[in-house]
Scaffold this motif. Structure first.
Motif, short mmCIF file in Angstrom:
data_model
loop_
_atom_site.label_atom_id
_atom_site.label_comp_id
_atom_site.label_asym_id
_atom_site.label_seq_id
_atom_site.Cartn_x
_atom_site.Cartn_y
_atom_site.Cartn_z
N CYS A 130 0.83 -1.15 0.08
CA CYS A 130 0.07 0.06 0.08
C CYS A 130 0.92 1.14 -0.10
O CYS A 130 1.93 1.18 0.89
N CYS A 177 0.44 3.25 3.57
CA CYS A 177 1.04 2.56 5.07
C CYS A 177 1.82 1.44 4.88
O CYS A 177 2.45 0.89 5.91
N CYS A 203 -4.68 -0.24 0.41
CA CYS A 203 -4.96 -1.62 1.08
C CYS A 203 -6.36 -1.29 1.75
O CYS A 203 -7.14 -0.11 1.80
ZN LIG Z 1 -2.60 1.19 3.75
#
Ligand SMILES: [Zn+2]
Length: 213
Positions: free
Chosen positions: A15, A18, A29
């Motif tokens: 992602c 993050c 994500c």
């Molecule tokens: Zn994420």
């Protein structure tokens, strides 16, 4: 080139917000998507000269990270996700309207290699009833340095946005939707709206992905 697609068997997709492992077909994500979906759409207090104002989220948390990743890390693959949220939030404001991105300062486009707001407007027009004009009716004169200045400085010296010579023909007295990525003081939207009205816009509403509260 999307490297993760080529090397998909070797490198898991991460992602971009993050860095946790994400489904390769999703731009962010599931956790980040859920947080984004909790954002509250803001519709109050349009800046001066703007009829109706919509922002998808407060300029904070995941929404802020998302727009920064798109703009400053050139993650153009995030454009459809951001524009999708904007079209949803715009609702009827995107229907049968001419959509006009806030014009970029030329040296910024050159510096970044792309025009993030123009890209979002194009994506929005592709997934909605909003129409992108064949030529942009307004332009920005000078550097338009807004980022990194304080609120008073930005309000006191708004960007110089002007209609092009043939703007009246492009706009044709229609209802417009002005697009920007982030609203801070509203000075840029006010300047853009002023130029569009000067060129004969019937009404000017505005949408941004985030808004600083
Ligand atoms: Zn994420």
């Amino acid at each position: 080139m999307d490297f993760s697609r080529v090397a998909g068997f070797l490198v898991p997709s991460l992602c971009p917000l993050c860095r946790q492992v994400a489904d390769p077909v999703s731009p962010i994500c599931g956790d980040c998507m859920r947080e984004l979906n909790r954002s509250v759409v803001l519709r109050e207090d349009p800046p001066e000269g703007v009829d109706q104002m919509v922002s998808c989220a407060d300029h904070d948390g995941i929404a802020r990270e998302l727009v920064a990743a798109f703009k400053f890390r050139h993650l153009t693959g995030l454009a459809p996700l951001i524009s999708g949220y904007m079209v949803d939030a715009a609702g009827p404001l995107a229907e049968n309207r001419l959509i006009v991105p806030v014009p970029p300062a030329r040296f910024r486009t050159w510096l970044r290699g792309f025009d993030p707001v123009g890209r979002l407007a194009r994506e929005m027009s592709e997934i909605s009833e909003a129409e992108l004009p064949h030529a942009m009716p307004v332009y920005r004169k000078g550097s338009g340095r807004q980022r990194g200045r304080n609120r008073a400085g930005r309000l006191g010296d708004p960007p110089d946005i002007r209609p092009r010579e043939d703007a009246g023909k492009v706009i044709g007295g229609r209802d417009l939707l002005l697009v920007d990525d982030v609203m801070t003081t509203g000075a840029t939207l006010t300047a853009g709206s002023g130029a569009l009205r000067l060129a004969g816009a019937r009404s000017v509403s505005a949408i941004t992905f985030t808004r600083r509260l």
